[in-house]
Design a protein around this motif. Sequence first.
Motif, PDB file in Angstrom:
ATOM      1  N   GLY A  84       1.842  10.967   8.202  1.00  0.00           N
ATOM      2  CA  GLY A  84       0.393  10.660   7.764  1.00  0.00           C
ATOM      3  C   GLY A  84       0.134   9.778   6.566  1.00  0.00           C
ATOM      4  N   VAL A  85       1.082   9.613   5.463  1.00  0.00           N
ATOM      5  CA  VAL A  85       0.954   8.820   4.290  1.00  0.00           C
ATOM      6  C   VAL A  85       1.257   7.519   4.964  1.00  0.00           C
ATOM      7  N   ILE A  86       2.233   7.278   5.665  1.00  0.00           N
ATOM      8  CA  ILE A  86       2.759   5.978   6.479  1.00  0.00           C
ATOM      9  C   ILE A  86       1.799   5.392   7.205  1.00  0.00           C
ATOM     10  N   ALA A  87       1.087   6.177   7.904  1.00  0.00           N
ATOM     11  CA  ALA A  87       0.002   5.965   8.852  1.00  0.00           C
ATOM     12  C   ALA A  87      -1.258   5.265   8.125  1.00  0.00           C
ATOM     13  N   ALA A  88      -1.512   6.084   6.928  1.00  0.00           N
ATOM     14  CA  ALA A  88      -2.664   5.737   6.171  1.00  0.00           C
ATOM     15  C   ALA A  88      -2.555   4.286   5.454  1.00  0.00           C
ATOM     16  N   ALA A  89      -1.235   4.122   5.159  1.00  0.00           N
ATOM     17  CA  ALA A  89      -0.893   2.504   4.531  1.00  0.00           C
ATOM     18  C   ALA A  89      -1.024   1.640   5.723  1.00  0.00           C
ATOM     19  N   VAL A  90      -0.845   1.897   6.986  1.00  0.00           N
ATOM     20  CA  VAL A  90      -0.928   0.860   7.905  1.00  0.00           C
ATOM     21  C   VAL A  90      -2.208   0.637   8.051  1.00  0.00           C
ATOM     22  N   SER A  91      -2.980   1.959   8.267  1.00  0.00           N
ATOM     23  CA  SER A  91      -4.487   1.906   8.494  1.00  0.00           C
ATOM     24  C   SER A  91      -5.394   1.272   7.581  1.00  0.00           C
ATOM     25  N   GLN A  92      -5.046   1.239   6.306  1.00  0.00           N
ATOM     26  CA  GLN A  92      -5.759   0.499   5.210  1.00  0.00           C
ATOM     27  C   GLN A  92      -5.632  -0.943   5.327  1.00  0.00           C
ATOM     28  N   VAL A  93      -4.457  -1.489   5.766  1.00  0.00           N
ATOM     29  CA  VAL A  93      -3.920  -2.911   5.916  1.00  0.00           C
ATOM     30  C   VAL A  93      -4.769  -3.296   7.342  1.00  0.00           C
TER      31      VAL A  93
ATOM     32  N   VAL B 262       0.925  -1.191   0.091  1.00  0.00           N
ATOM     33  CA  VAL B 262      -0.044   0.018   0.133  1.00  0.00           C
ATOM     34  C   VAL B 262       0.741   1.266  -0.070  1.00  0.00           C
ATOM     35  N   LEU B 263       1.889   1.235   0.838  1.00  0.00           N
ATOM     36  CA  LEU B 263       2.758   2.443   0.842  1.00  0.00           C
ATOM     37  C   LEU B 263       3.481   2.751  -0.323  1.00  0.00           C
ATOM     38  N   SER B 264       4.086   1.529  -1.032  1.00  0.00           N
ATOM     39  CA  SER B 264       4.770   1.726  -2.317  1.00  0.00           C
ATOM     40  C   SER B 264       3.735   2.583  -3.461  1.00  0.00           C
ATOM     41  N   GLY B 265       2.388   1.799  -3.330  1.00  0.00           N
ATOM     42  CA  GLY B 265       1.381   2.588  -4.010  1.00  0.00           C
ATOM     43  C   GLY B 265       1.512   4.271  -3.981  1.00  0.00           C
ATOM     44  N   SER B 266       1.244   4.655  -2.783  1.00  0.00           N
ATOM     45  CA  SER B 266       1.153   6.055  -2.274  1.00  0.00           C
ATOM     46  C   SER B 266       2.807   6.823  -2.805  1.00  0.00           C
ATOM     47  N   VAL B 267       3.486   6.395  -2.473  1.00  0.00           N
ATOM     48  CA  VAL B 267       5.004   6.892  -2.868  1.00  0.00           C
ATOM     49  C   VAL B 267       5.209   7.056  -4.270  1.00  0.00           C
ATOM     50  N   ILE B 268       4.925   5.962  -4.819  1.00  0.00           N
ATOM     51  CA  ILE B 268       4.928   5.993  -6.277  1.00  0.00           C
ATOM     52  C   ILE B 268       4.094   7.050  -7.157  1.00  0.00           C
ATOM     53  N   ALA B 269       2.712   7.149  -6.710  1.00  0.00           N
ATOM     54  CA  ALA B 269       2.067   8.284  -6.925  1.00  0.00           C
ATOM     55  C   ALA B 269       2.361   9.704  -6.815  1.00  0.00           C
ATOM     56  N   GLN B 270       3.156   9.724  -5.683  1.00  0.00           N
ATOM     57  CA  GLN B 270       3.548  11.000  -5.119  1.00  0.00           C
ATOM     58  C   GLN B 270       4.666  11.295  -5.957  1.00  0.00           C
ATOM     59  N   ILE B 271       5.663  10.545  -6.300  1.00  0.00           N
ATOM     60  CA  ILE B 271       6.578  10.741  -7.329  1.00  0.00           C
ATOM     61  C   ILE B 271       6.302  11.014  -8.527  1.00  0.00           C
ATOM     62  N   ILE B 272       5.195  10.464  -9.224  1.00  0.00           N
ATOM     63  CA  ILE B 272       4.782  10.972 -10.496  1.00  0.00           C
ATOM     64  C   ILE B 272       3.972  12.162 -10.421  1.00  0.00           C
TER      65      ILE B 272
ATOM     66  N   ALA C 171      -2.218   6.463  16.691  1.00  0.00           N
ATOM     67  CA  ALA C 171      -3.763   6.547  16.665  1.00  0.00           C
ATOM     68  C   ALA C 171      -4.364   6.556  15.364  1.00  0.00           C
ATOM     69  N   THR C 172      -3.540   7.107  14.052  1.00  0.00           N
ATOM     70  CA  THR C 172      -4.251   7.356  12.715  1.00  0.00           C
ATOM     71  C   THR C 172      -4.366   5.513  12.333  1.00  0.00           C
ATOM     72  N   ALA C 173      -3.242   4.849  12.324  1.00  0.00           N
ATOM     73  CA  ALA C 173      -3.357   3.553  12.017  1.00  0.00           C
ATOM     74  C   ALA C 173      -4.555   2.769  12.557  1.00  0.00           C
ATOM     75  N   LEU C 174      -4.828   3.169  13.695  1.00  0.00           N
ATOM     76  CA  LEU C 174      -6.003   2.229  14.361  1.00  0.00           C
ATOM     77  C   LEU C 174      -7.297   3.125  14.341  1.00  0.00           C
ATOM     78  N   THR C 175      -7.491   4.323  13.598  1.00  0.00           N
ATOM     79  CA  THR C 175      -8.425   5.086  13.897  1.00  0.00           C
ATOM     80  C   THR C 175      -9.620   4.708  13.663  1.00  0.00           C
ATOM     81  N   MET C 176      -9.761   3.526  12.554  1.00  0.00           N
ATOM     82  CA  MET C 176     -11.255   2.901  12.197  1.00  0.00           C
ATOM     83  C   MET C 176     -11.681   2.007  13.112  1.00  0.00           C
ATOM     84  N   THR C 177     -10.925   1.526  14.127  1.00  0.00           N
ATOM     85  CA  THR C 177     -11.690   0.422  14.889  1.00  0.00           C
ATOM     86  C   THR C 177     -12.972   0.619  15.207  1.00  0.00           C
ATOM     87  N   LEU C 178     -13.279   1.618  15.912  1.00  0.00           N
ATOM     88  CA  LEU C 178     -14.781   1.883  16.372  1.00  0.00           C
ATOM     89  C   LEU C 178     -15.633   1.920  15.536  1.00  0.00           C
TER      90      LEU C 178
END
Length: 468
Positions: A302-311, A53-63, A385-392
């Motif tokens: 936040g980008v890294i946390a979002a990748a962890v959060s998705q998984v 997931v993180l690689s997709g975000s990073v590549i998208a940002q690089i482009i 916290a962001t990585a776990l923010t969707m728990t509830l």
Amino acid sequence: MAFSTISSSRFAKERQNERTPRTPRPCCEQVAGENCPYFHIWRSGMFRSILTVLSGSVIAQIIAVAVLPILTRLYDAEAFGRYQIYISILNIAVMFVAFRYEVALLSARPGRVYENLLKLTFRLCIWTSMVALLVAGAVDLLIPGVLSSLRGIVFFLPVAMAVAGIYQMLTFLPIRDRNYGLSARSKIFQSVGFSFGALGFAFLPVIGVGLVLADVFGRAFGAISVLFESGKLWRTLISPLSFSEMKFTAIRFQKYGLLTFPGTLLSSLSAAVAPFAFLALFNLEVAGQYSLLERFILMPVGVIAAAVSQVFTGELSTLYRTNKKDLNRAFRRSLFQLLAIGLVPTVLGMMLSPSLVPLVFGADWTMAGKLCVIGFPIAYVRFVATALTMTLVVIDRQSLQFSWEVGRFLFTLCVFGGLGWVGVDNPNTVMVWYALATAVTYAIHLLLADRATRLVSLQAAEIGKTTL
């Protein structure tokens, strides 16, 4: 009356099915559990998913960064200003498109209810966009001068809302199915679509809104990439949905519209408080010093946390549907692992930033280096916290999540309002209070999530005992 009776019985039956845990799958297939390795962040399965997931975000940002020097030569500052206004409006408007019903896709059981939820969300994206178009037309007709300078944006916005809403809905499907490769590819396709669209529209007589059109094109490209790899999903989306089924589905997942939707709005407003507070308490220069911290530390984290959060969200939602008794164990394991992962980078950042930031960005950014010393703990808390923010939300505790969002927003306003009232004149002092407010509010959220998952696990265990 007949419909009401039938709907009530169906509703009760669906809720009972969701409370009854399914038989756990073998360890090689289940997403969590005491003996299953896949919920360990450091072990190959979950760590590889996060990297995907993180690689997709990073590549998208690089482009996006790579094409920027070309776009600045093809478009003038006015076009970029118009695009920035469009993005600012769209980021809020897209929350209204489906009223966050798309989040319910994560926890809905497979079958008719899930398919009806897909259809309902898809139709909401279309209908709300049509309403937005009618509103824009009515305002332009009745008060012509209001939209004169933004007409190029406003009348593209309803189309953008529909496309962005559908794409946002589709991005939850790979997370639900734990198809993280598809999630990463969709981000790359979106970035590629925007880049090529912006380059192409620059040579057409729409250059004034070329970047706006490119954004719509990019999101459409990302949505098509998900649909292309999802079999006959598009047939489900366009298949008929009766009014009774639509009403039943809307009521079944009404918490997402009534609680998750306003909670998401409050979350966005809470994130916007700090930059405006630094501007209000001091001046544009100090706000600029803080913006460097926000852009080069908090945003990458936040980008890294979002990748962890998705998984994590994908794994947790699957676990919630299949094996609730291991829910709290999985949450705590992820929490402690995230705390351990972020600790060393935080300490190093606090030690090195006062000298490293002025060295990299210039002597004029000395204040930013000092702010970063306090900013790294904020980034640390946000990362966990962001990585776990969707728990509830995943475990159907939207009311608790909404209550926390309201409390966080009000508490943050009170902290910054109190600092302004006493006349604090030191940016470092403001940062310390901001860090304390962040730590307190997110710690409360993690405690609430831990308690909620523990209750779900205990209830599932009790049901399991009674069925033996």
